[in-house]
Design a protein around this motif. Structure first.
Motif, PDB file in Angstrom:
ATOM      1  N   THR A  30       0.899  -1.227  -0.156  1.00  0.00           N
ATOM      2  CA  THR A  30      -0.048   0.162  -0.112  1.00  0.00           C
ATOM      3  C   THR A  30       0.968   1.211  -0.115  1.00  0.00           C
ATOM      4  OG1 THR A  30      -1.741  -1.114   1.356  1.00  0.00           O
ATOM      5  CG2 THR A  30      -2.007   1.316   1.307  1.00  0.00           C
ATOM      6  N   ASP A  31       1.936   1.092   0.656  1.00  0.00           N
ATOM      7  CA  ASP A  31       2.719   2.423   0.993  1.00  0.00           C
ATOM      8  C   ASP A  31       3.627   2.710  -0.559  1.00  0.00           C
ATOM      9  OD1 ASP A  31       2.388   2.830   3.331  1.00  0.00           O
ATOM     10  OD2 ASP A  31       3.927   1.608   4.136  1.00  0.00           O
ATOM     11  N   LYS A  32       3.656   1.366  -1.154  1.00  0.00           N
ATOM     12  CA  LYS A  32       4.669   1.545  -2.477  1.00  0.00           C
ATOM     13  C   LYS A  32       3.702   1.990  -3.355  1.00  0.00           C
ATOM     14  CE  LYS A  32       7.074  -0.760  -6.015  1.00  0.00           C
ATOM     15  NZ  LYS A  32       7.980  -2.186  -6.424  1.00  0.00           N
ATOM     16  N   MET A  33       2.320   1.570  -3.456  1.00  0.00           N
ATOM     17  CA  MET A  33       1.417   2.365  -4.483  1.00  0.00           C
ATOM     18  C   MET A  33       1.206   3.720  -4.170  1.00  0.00           C
ATOM     19  SD  MET A  33      -0.042   1.025  -6.988  1.00  0.00           S
ATOM     20  CE  MET A  33      -1.052   2.425  -8.258  1.00  0.00           C
ATOM     21  N   GLU A  34       1.150   4.363  -2.943  1.00  0.00           N
ATOM     22  CA  GLU A  34       0.925   5.483  -2.588  1.00  0.00           C
ATOM     23  C   GLU A  34       2.088   6.364  -3.156  1.00  0.00           C
ATOM     24  OE1 GLU A  34      -1.263   8.427  -1.646  1.00  0.00           O
ATOM     25  OE2 GLU A  34      -1.963   6.640  -1.329  1.00  0.00           O
ATOM     26  N   SER A  35       3.202   5.682  -2.747  1.00  0.00           N
ATOM     27  CA  SER A  35       4.584   6.447  -3.301  1.00  0.00           C
ATOM     28  C   SER A  35       4.483   6.722  -4.885  1.00  0.00           C
ATOM     29  CB  SER A  35       5.729   5.619  -2.965  1.00  0.00           C
ATOM     30  OG  SER A  35       5.902   5.547  -1.511  1.00  0.00           O
ATOM     31  N   ILE A  36       4.107   5.665  -5.534  1.00  0.00           N
ATOM     32  CA  ILE A  36       4.072   5.879  -7.221  1.00  0.00           C
ATOM     33  C   ILE A  36       3.008   6.919  -7.530  1.00  0.00           C
ATOM     34  CG2 ILE A  36       3.599   4.606  -9.171  1.00  0.00           C
ATOM     35  CD1 ILE A  36       4.609   1.967  -7.818  1.00  0.00           C
ATOM     36  N   ILE A  37       1.943   6.796  -6.871  1.00  0.00           N
ATOM     37  CA  ILE A  37       0.995   7.743  -7.193  1.00  0.00           C
ATOM     38  C   ILE A  37       1.577   9.155  -7.001  1.00  0.00           C
ATOM     39  CG2 ILE A  37      -1.413   8.702  -6.662  1.00  0.00           C
ATOM     40  CD1 ILE A  37      -2.119   5.568  -5.997  1.00  0.00           C
ATOM     41  N   ASN A  38       2.010   9.468  -5.768  1.00  0.00           N
ATOM     42  CA  ASN A  38       2.663  10.790  -5.427  1.00  0.00           C
ATOM     43  C   ASN A  38       3.851  11.258  -6.447  1.00  0.00           C
ATOM     44  OD1 ASN A  38       1.072  10.961  -3.450  1.00  0.00           O
ATOM     45  ND2 ASN A  38       2.648   9.985  -1.636  1.00  0.00           N
ATOM     46  N   ILE A  40     -18.388   1.036 -12.991  1.00  0.00           N
ATOM     47  CA  ILE A  40     -19.093   1.171 -11.806  1.00  0.00           C
ATOM     48  C   ILE A  40     -18.014   1.773 -10.778  1.00  0.00           C
ATOM     49  CG2 ILE A  40     -20.664   0.299 -10.106  1.00  0.00           C
ATOM     50  CD1 ILE A  40     -21.311  -1.815 -12.323  1.00  0.00           C
ATOM     51  N   ASN A  41     -17.068   1.228 -10.608  1.00  0.00           N
ATOM     52  CA  ASN A  41     -16.227   1.283  -9.426  1.00  0.00           C
ATOM     53  C   ASN A  41     -14.726   1.490 -10.135  1.00  0.00           C
ATOM     54  OD1 ASN A  41     -15.049   1.677  -6.828  1.00  0.00           O
ATOM     55  ND2 ASN A  41     -15.101  -0.588  -6.642  1.00  0.00           N
ATOM     56  N   PRO A  42     -14.330   2.655 -10.749  1.00  0.00           N
ATOM     57  CA  PRO A  42     -12.975   2.816 -10.956  1.00  0.00           C
ATOM     58  C   PRO A  42     -12.177   2.999  -9.857  1.00  0.00           C
ATOM     59  CG  PRO A  42     -14.126   4.760 -11.923  1.00  0.00           C
ATOM     60  CD  PRO A  42     -15.135   4.026 -11.004  1.00  0.00           C
ATOM     61  N   ARG A  43     -10.874   2.128  -9.923  1.00  0.00           N
ATOM     62  CA  ARG A  43      -9.945   1.844  -8.731  1.00  0.00           C
ATOM     63  C   ARG A  43      -8.636   1.736  -9.220  1.00  0.00           C
ATOM     64  NH1 ARG A  43     -10.963  -4.269  -6.804  1.00  0.00           N
ATOM     65  NH2 ARG A  43     -11.506  -4.881  -8.559  1.00  0.00           N
ATOM     66  N   ASN A  44      -7.761   1.697  -8.098  1.00  0.00           N
ATOM     67  CA  ASN A  44      -6.227   1.467  -8.223  1.00  0.00           C
ATOM     68  C   ASN A  44      -5.971   2.159  -9.268  1.00  0.00           C
ATOM     69  OD1 ASN A  44      -6.377  -0.579  -6.147  1.00  0.00           O
ATOM     70  ND2 ASN A  44      -7.071  -2.032  -7.707  1.00  0.00           N
ATOM     71  N   PHE A  52       0.799  -6.557  -9.358  1.00  0.00           N
ATOM     72  CA  PHE A  52       0.620  -5.398  -8.767  1.00  0.00           C
ATOM     73  C   PHE A  52       0.947  -5.138  -7.193  1.00  0.00           C
ATOM     74  CE2 PHE A  52      -1.483  -4.985 -12.998  1.00  0.00           C
ATOM     75  CZ  PHE A  52      -0.742  -4.297 -13.692  1.00  0.00           C
ATOM     76  N   PRO A  53       1.109  -3.865  -6.842  1.00  0.00           N
ATOM     77  CA  PRO A  53       1.096  -3.622  -5.166  1.00  0.00           C
ATOM     78  C   PRO A  53      -0.261  -4.092  -4.486  1.00  0.00           C
ATOM     79  CG  PRO A  53       2.241  -1.826  -6.481  1.00  0.00           C
ATOM     80  CD  PRO A  53       1.657  -2.482  -7.349  1.00  0.00           C
ATOM     81  N   PHE A  54      -1.068  -3.965  -5.339  1.00  0.00           N
ATOM     82  CA  PHE A  54      -2.550  -4.129  -4.837  1.00  0.00           C
ATOM     83  C   PHE A  54      -3.048  -5.584  -5.160  1.00  0.00           C
ATOM     84  CE2 PHE A  54      -2.574  -1.273  -8.708  1.00  0.00           C
ATOM     85  CZ  PHE A  54      -3.408  -2.427  -9.391  1.00  0.00           C
ATOM     86  N   GLY A  55      -2.335  -6.417  -5.775  1.00  0.00           N
ATOM     87  CA  GLY A  55      -2.649  -7.829  -6.009  1.00  0.00           C
ATOM     88  C   GLY A  55      -2.176  -8.379  -7.273  1.00  0.00           C
TER      89      GLY A  55
END
Length: 501
Positions: A5-13, A243-247, A319-322
Motif C-alpha cells: 500500500t505504501d509503495k502504491m501511494e509513493s508511486i501515485i505521489n 461502476i467502480n474505477p479503482r487502483n 501489482f502492489p494491490f494484488g
C-alpha cells in the motif's frame, strides 16, 4: 518497501509531483476514473506504444496497422453483442448511495458452533479474507457468542440467494438490508450524432478497439495485399463507464488499448497459434523491462469462457494491490466476422486460391492496455535506496521506454566554456534522442532529480573535457559506474542502449 500500500501511494505521489500522471480536471477537484498524462507521462506512454508497434507491426511481415474511428455505426454494437451483453452486475447501497460491482463485493455468513450469527461483507482486494475474519471475530465478541468461529467462505454478491440480500451488510455502513439485488448495467458511454437527441441519433463511444478491426476486415483484405495468416493491429482510446474505477490508472473509464486480431484458417491449429501469441507477449513484456518472475498465466476455465471463445488466457502481473490481469489472449473463433457479415449483408470471408474455397477466418486476439503496461513498468522500476548517505528514489526504467534517454550537465553553470561545450553536445544529441539539459544546483542533486524520473544516463562536461580533451563522463543510473567517452562514442552508446543497434 515492504508495505504494498505504501509503495502504491509513493508511486501515485511521484506521478503527480514529477509530471507523469495528473487527476483529470484537477483544478475542479478531479473527475473519478479519468486521468491526464503530464510531460513525462506522455513520453513514457508514447515510448510503450512505439515499442509495441515496432515489435509487433514493423518488425513482422504478417501484421498491418489500422486506426479506426472512436464512434462506429451503432449497428456495430448490436451485431457484436455489446448492446445486449456488455454489462456488469450493479449493486447500490440505499443509505450511503455508494455503488459497487456485485462481482467485486464479497460476503460470508458468520457461523459459531453451527449457528449463523450474521454476515460480513468486504470489497475485493488482497486483504479481504483477513479483514472479513477480523469483522467476524468482532461480531462474535459483540454478540457474546461462545464456541469456535467456523472458517469463512467468501463469495461474491452475484452468488447471494434472494433471502440473503436483507442479511448482508453494506461495506459503506455496516448495516444489513441496505444493498439492492444485483442488476445489469451497460458500460458503454452513449452519445448522439447530429442535431437530434433521440433514439435515431444514438451512438456509442467504443468500449474496445477490436470491432473497428473486424468491420474493416474487407477493406484491409481488398487493399493490403495480405496473405493468411495475417493480423491487423491498432492502438487507440476506448471508453467504459466503470461502476467502480479503482487502483489509480489500472481501472479507469477512459483508457488506451494495443490490440491485434490475428486471422487464421479454420483448419489451422488454433491452440498452437494461441500459445505462440502468449509466448510472444511474455517475451515482449520482458524486453521492455517487466520481469518474467512478476508475470503469471491464468487460463480461463471452460465453464467461464464466453460462448464464442475456444480458449482465453490472461497474462497476470503482480501489482502492489494484488495479482491482476495485464493482457488477455483469446481464441475468438469466427464469431465476430460471422456476426458482422450476417448483420451487414457484406461477405467478410476469405478466398483460398489453393483450395478454391471460401471461408470465414478464425481469430486470435492479443489485447493489452497501455495504461496497465505503464503502471506495471512504474511498479517494477520504482525503488528506494541510499547513495552517498542520502535517500534516493530511482525509477529503473530501460532506456528504450524511459522519457529521457540521457541528461547533459555542465559541471558548473558559471563557467562559460563548460556551458558552451555542454550545450553543443545537447543540441547534437537532441537530433537523435529525447535528452534533457540541466545546469541548476550541484551535480549530485542533478543526478538525483534525473534518477527519480528514470533517466538512465547522466553526461557531465567537466574541466578535463575542455582542458585535456578527455571526453565526457557518462554515469549509469543503476550501477553508478562512470565512464569517459568521446561525443561520437556517446552517440553510438546511446543508440545501442535505446535501439539495440
Amino acid at each position: 518497501m515492504a508495505d504494498p500500500t505504501d509503495k502504491m501511494e509513493s508511486i501515485i505521489n511521484l506521478c503527480k509531483r514529477r509530471g507523469f500522471v495528473f487527476p483529470s480536471s484537477d483544478i475542479y477537484g478531479g473527475f473519478n476514473g479519468f486521468f491526464d498524462y503530464g510531460p513525462l507521462g506522455v513520453e513514457l506512454k508514447n515510448n510503450i506504444k512505439q515499442a509495441w508497434w515496432q515489435d509487433f507491426v514493423h518488425r513482422r511481415d504478417d501484421i498491418v496497422g489500422l486506426d479506426s474511428s472512436i464512434i462506429h455505426h451503432p449497428t456495430t454494437w448490436k451485431a457484436s453483442g455489446h448492446i445486449d451483453n456488455f454489462t456488469d452486475p450493479l449493486v447500490d447501497c440505499k443509505e450511503s448511495k455508494m455503488r459497487y460491482r456485485a462481482d467485486q463485493l464479497f460476503f460470508a455468513p458468520v457461523r459459531v458452533a453451527g449457528e449463523t450469527i450474521g454476515y460480513v461483507s468486504v470489497l475485493e482486494d488482497e486483504t479481504m479474507q483477513a479483514r472479513a475474519e477480523e469483522m467476524a471475530g468482532d461480531l462474535k465478541r459483540k454478540l457474546a457468542k461462545q464456541g469456535a468461529l467456523e472458517p469463512l467462505a467468501l463469495k461474491d454478491y452475484t452468488e447471494a440467494q434472494p433471502e440473503e440480500h436483507a442479511l448482508i451488510p453494506s461495506p459503506a455502513t455496516g448495516k444489513p438490508g441496505s444493498l439492492t439485488p444485483p442488476r445489469s448495467f451497460n458500460m458503454m458511454f452513449q452519445t448522439y450524432v447530429g442535431a437530434m437527441q433521440d433514439a435515431s441519433a444514438t451512438a456509442y463511444l467504443r468500449p474496445e478497439t477490436a470491432q473497428g478491426i473486424f468491420i474493416n476486415f474487407k477493406n484491409v483484405v481488398d487493399t493490403g495485399r495480405v496473405k493468411l495468416p495475417f493480423g491487423i493491429a491498432q492502438v487507440g482510446k476506448a471508453f467504459r463507464n466503470e461502476i467502480n474505477p479503482r487502483n489509480f490508472i489500472f481501472r479507469s473509464r477512459e483508457f488506451e488499448q494495443m490490440e491485434i486480431e490475428y486471422f487464421i484458417a479454420p483448419s489451422a491449429d488454433w491452440q498452437t497459434a494461441h500459445q505462440g501469441w502468449i509466448d510472444g507477449c511474455l517475451a515482449w513484456f520482458e524486453s521492455i523491462g517487466i520481469p518474467r518472475a512478476k508475470l503469471s498465466l491464468y487460463p480461463h476455465p471452460t465453464e467461464k469462457l464466453a460462448h464464442y471463445s475456444k480458449g482465453t488466457t490472461d497474462i497476470m502481473f503482480e501489482f502492489p494491490f494484488g495479482v491482476q490481469e495485464l493482457q488477455g489472449v483469446a481464441a475468438r473463433g469466427d464469431f465476430d466476422l460471422t456476426q458482422h457479415s450476417d448483420v451487414s449483408g457484406t461477405k467478410l470471408d476469405w478466398f483460398d486460391e489453393a483450395a478454391k474455397a471460401r471461408f470465414i477466418p478464425h481469430v486470435i486476439e492479443p489485447s493489452v492496455g497501455v495504461d496497465r503496461v505503464f503502471l506495471a513498468l512504474l511498479t517494477t522500476a520504482y525503488h528506494e535506496d541510499e547513495v552517498e548517505g542520502e535517500k534516493r528514489v530511482v525509477l529503473r526504467l530501460p532506456a528504450r521506454v524511459a522519457p529521457f534517454k540521457a541528461a547533459i550537465f555542465p559541471l558548473l553553470k558559471n563557467k562559460p566554456a563548460l556551458v558552451e561545450r555542454a550545450e553543443a553536445l545537447y543540441r547534437r544529441l537532441k537530433k537523435r534522442f529525447n535528452v534533457f539539459y540541466d545546469e541548476s544546483g550541484n551535480i549530485g542533486r542533478r543526478y538525483r532529480r534525473q534518477d527519480e524520473i528514470g533517466t538512465p544516463f547522466g553526461i557531465t562536461i567537466d574541466f578535463d573535457t575542455i582542458e585535456k580533451d578527455a571526453g565526457v563522463t557518462v554515469r549509469n543510473r543503476d550501477t553508478l559506474e562512470q565512464v569517459r567517452m568521446t561525443d561520437d562514442e556517446v552517440i553510438r552508446f546511446l543508440d545501442e542502449q535505446v535501439n539495440g543497434n
